[in-house]
Design an enzyme around this catalytic site. Sequence first.
Site, PDB file in Angstrom:
ATOM      1  N   LYS A 254      10.918   7.809  28.151  1.00  0.00           N
ATOM      2  CA  LYS A 254      11.670   7.946  26.903  1.00  0.00           C
ATOM      3  C   LYS A 254      12.680   9.085  26.997  1.00  0.00           C
ATOM      4  CE  LYS A 254      10.624  10.405  23.452  1.00  0.00           C
ATOM      5  NZ  LYS A 254       9.965  11.109  22.323  1.00  0.00           N
TER       6      LYS A 254
ATOM      7  N   ASP B 116      10.765   5.397  20.938  1.00  0.00           N
ATOM      8  CA  ASP B 116       9.834   6.374  20.388  1.00  0.00           C
ATOM      9  C   ASP B 116       8.930   5.678  19.375  1.00  0.00           C
ATOM     10  OD1 ASP B 116      11.486   5.905  18.222  1.00  0.00           O
ATOM     11  OD2 ASP B 116      11.776   8.016  17.742  1.00  0.00           O
TER      12      ASP B 116
END
Length: 215
Positions: free
Chosen positions: A120, A138
């Site tokens: 991420k 996320d």
Amino acid sequence: MNRAQAEAFLRALAAANPAPETELHFRDAFTLLVAVALSAQTTDVAVNKATATLFEAAATPAAMVALGVQGVAPHIRRIGLWQGKARNVVAMSQLLLDRHGGEVPNDRAALEALPGVGRKTANVVLNVAFGQETMAVDTHIFRLGNRTGLAPGKTPRQVEDGLMKRCPPDMLRDAHHWLILHGRYICKARAPECWRCPAVAQCLFPQKVLAPPAR
């Protein structure tokens, strides 16, 4: 959703927010990398308060290494998991000096080899700092992918892959920001405010809340 439905959903978000940007404060690729690494399990607001003083003290890898873990800690003590994050930020900075001449690499594998940097974080840095068409998933985007039908998946990677397949190429770079901001402020975890959603007509969520709660 199929690709046409996903495009309509994203076009609706784009019309409401034509120029989305990250809410993390940063100066360059290095400070962005640090800010994103610090943001795990912490709000952007809290990270921005921490980095306001941290980046005054150390805004380069060399300065961060010189500051050291004990020097970083007081700046970030109020954010979640600060002890580990302090160690990671200093170790990350040292590896940038040792392996990359103090520069942030624009390569996923090299980024993910840095302490505290997962997929991420790498995706955010590649997208924001280097303009690459990546999708950082996320908690907000994972929730939206499943709730709306945009890209259902049991893992963040499955949601990421689904979004990458369904997003039109010209929208990929901004899609991360549209979705994260939408999840943060409208399609909230506990109480989605569907009556404010610009993409409510395209959303497949069966339990839409089409009116604000009575006061």
